[in-house]
Scaffold this active site. Sequence first.
Site, mmCIF file in Angstrom:
data_model
loop_
_atom_site.group_PDB
_atom_site.id
_atom_site.type_symbol
_atom_site.label_atom_id
_atom_site.label_comp_id
_atom_site.label_asym_id
_atom_site.label_seq_id
_atom_site.Cartn_x
_atom_site.Cartn_y
_atom_site.Cartn_z
ATOM 1 N N GLU A 1 0.702 -1.075 0.029
ATOM 2 C CA GLU A 1 0.046 -0.002 -0.232
ATOM 3 C C GLU A 1 0.643 1.212 -0.175
ATOM 4 O OE1 GLU A 1 -3.343 0.346 -0.217
ATOM 5 O OE2 GLU A 1 -3.449 -1.877 -0.354
ATOM 6 N N SER B 1 -49.213 -32.952 35.790
ATOM 7 C CA SER B 1 -48.967 -33.671 36.940
ATOM 8 C C SER B 1 -47.389 -33.488 37.492
ATOM 9 C CB SER B 1 -48.785 -35.329 36.663
ATOM 10 O OG SER B 1 -50.163 -35.675 36.410
#
Length: 785
Positions: free
Chosen positions: A87, A457
């Site tokens: 770069e 239950s």
Amino acid sequence: MYKSLFFFLKIFAILILLGCSVTAYIIYHYSHDLPDYSQLVRYYPPSVTRIYSRDGKLMEEYAFERRVFVPINNVPSSLIESFIAAEDKNFYNHPGIDLLGIVRAAFLNISNYLHNRRMEGASTITQQVVKNFLLTNEVSLERKIKEVIISYMISRVFTKHQILELYLNQTFFGRGAYGVAAAAQNYFNKSIEELTIAESAFIAALPKAPSELNPDKNYSRVKARRDYVIERMFEDGYITRDTMKEAIGSPIVLRKRAKEETVTADYYAAQVREEVIKMLNSKEEFYRGGLTIITSLDAQMQKLAENALRKGLREFDRRHGFRKPIANIPLDHWQEALKNIPTPSSLLEYKLAVVLDVSDNHAKIGLIDGSKARIPIIEMQWARSNLKSVKTLLKKGDVIVVEPIKDCYALRQIPEINGAIMVMNPHTGQVLASVGGYDFSTSKFDRVTQALRQPGSLTKTFVYLAALENGVKPNQIFNDGPIEIMQGPGMPSWRPKNYEGQFLGEMTMRTGFEKSRNLITVRVATAVGLTKIVDIIKRFGINNEPKKVYSMVLGSIETTLSRITNAYAIIANGGKKVEPHFIELIKDRNGKIIYRRDNRECFSCNILDSDLDTAILEIPKEDIYRVTDEASDYQITSFLTGAIDSGTGYAARKLGKIIAGKTGTSNDSKDTWFIGFTPKIVVGSYVGYDTPKELGKKATGSNVVLPIFIDFMNHAYKDEPSLPFKVPDSIKLIAVDRITGKMIPDGTVIEAFKVNNIQMLENDYMIDNHDIFIPGISDQSQEIY
């Protein structure tokens, strides 16, 4: 001649002066509304929040931008050199702008233009930082001028290392990765320290065109760009010629996270996310904060729980037969037609197929990839009772769901039923596994924590526990016969009935519980009183405001799987308060612990993400608070083990472990449950439709949900020793006759009595409470409907 030279020098000086004046004016003009670059000093980038299992496996990542911030001092020099070469060759020498680079790019672009090649840019790394942080991507002369001015100013304030740190952490690298650390993880499943020269060059090559440089789509272009970066590294003196040749010769091999490094737990992760957002009071901080969250999840148990739930839901669905094919398509160009069929939700590991031909004993099918296979009739027997010929079930062109098995395929369908499973450590409250449904991608509704359902239950356990707390003896005799309860002025009487509508007469309280007899439960509840039952329901956290009505004792209240499982966890740990929790600790992006469930010193908590696999969290010392006394708790645990040994949970005996548990079935079999536990673990599971409807007249917790529990335990605890429940000093074990409840030396059941009741038992050898007065009850001789 001298006059001409003097004239040209004069003109040149004027041009220089004019150029300087114009430059000064431009700088003056555009310097007035420049963005404030001082914000870069306080760089606080959005980072990935990661959720891990207790053993360091990555569960989920959340982020607006997938980024892991890395200080520049932790970035390897080879990676930095890759970016400098790719770069900004003169990065360390120019003042933010590279004038030589601009001139070089100008001449190069003239050549590129003439040869129809892509134009080269001359932006420095500093300029890219300015563009990424402070300016837009607008293509204009004004933006470029501002970029140059700010770049120069930044270079006078920030060090080169600071600028690099901003650049390497902010840049987008494709595939949702922001910053070099996320890029290394996404592309190579490595930390930046582990990258090779070739891999570093690949990452450095990406910022030019991250969306286009995809090795899966354009390998040769990507490799050429990577090799260019490697060559530049050699030319700039960062690597040797041999290293360059070796790096260029290496292929680009992308790697995903290995399966053993991750765990799929979508419902669990979503619950953690909601809890942390609530804890921080900020959704923004959760998604941007780069948090590290360690959970209680056990990766192996989570997988086993998910498998057991899906298997149970599929088996239930298949018991109700084959519904119908997804579609029917013409067999001309069948592969293309099959591809155009919308993929059904929750397909998971199943596949779509089209029936190409049928015979009496098999179907020939075609798959989306063009391959062909067969389904033998034996793999379709579930679809219809007494299936004699495949021709009566399928026809050519039918689009169906199939599963590969060994050397053929099996007919399948996606279940309409849903459910959930939760696994807890009863002593610490750690949620070891939690699966909130069949498939998270289809339904994010969590049936562990969000679904309010009737527990049936399962409530009976707490009715009996209330009786035991209040001195009712476990061998007390109650009548399993018709009963009518007057509920008060203006209220209709209530006539409960047993599940199968039969009456078994007198039996001990234990037997009534083990057989899950509704009428025994109602009589026990009436003896104790609703006030005490409401209290125990609230005390155990099942429901905070239960209605004070008698139907409550048979499970008409609403609760979640999480709440009811936790209630049973309290029983499993001896009666001590415990709360389910998913999160162990949270660290911010800098490694500082901002939350820990246990406030004691934790020597293994100061860990980096890379060390998570070796982190061991201490078991916390919980604040001890009793929800029930240990004697009553052991008595109800004894009842619950009896429900497995000789009651509705009998099928779990095949596990060969000491297990306590209870089935649950709501009215009209709309909701079915099972919760079972050992001294070390509690497992709760639920099955039902999201829009409640009957599962079938014979559907119960025993035949719908219990198989899920058995399948999970058979895999998760097959190698664990069978541990007994600890008998407290306040309990004495005495042999009694199962039917009469009398104490006899060779009794058929070992009953747990409270020590302070022993003298009473010795004085009243024949335990007979047939005539106990229960107010509000009127025995009826006629059958209850």
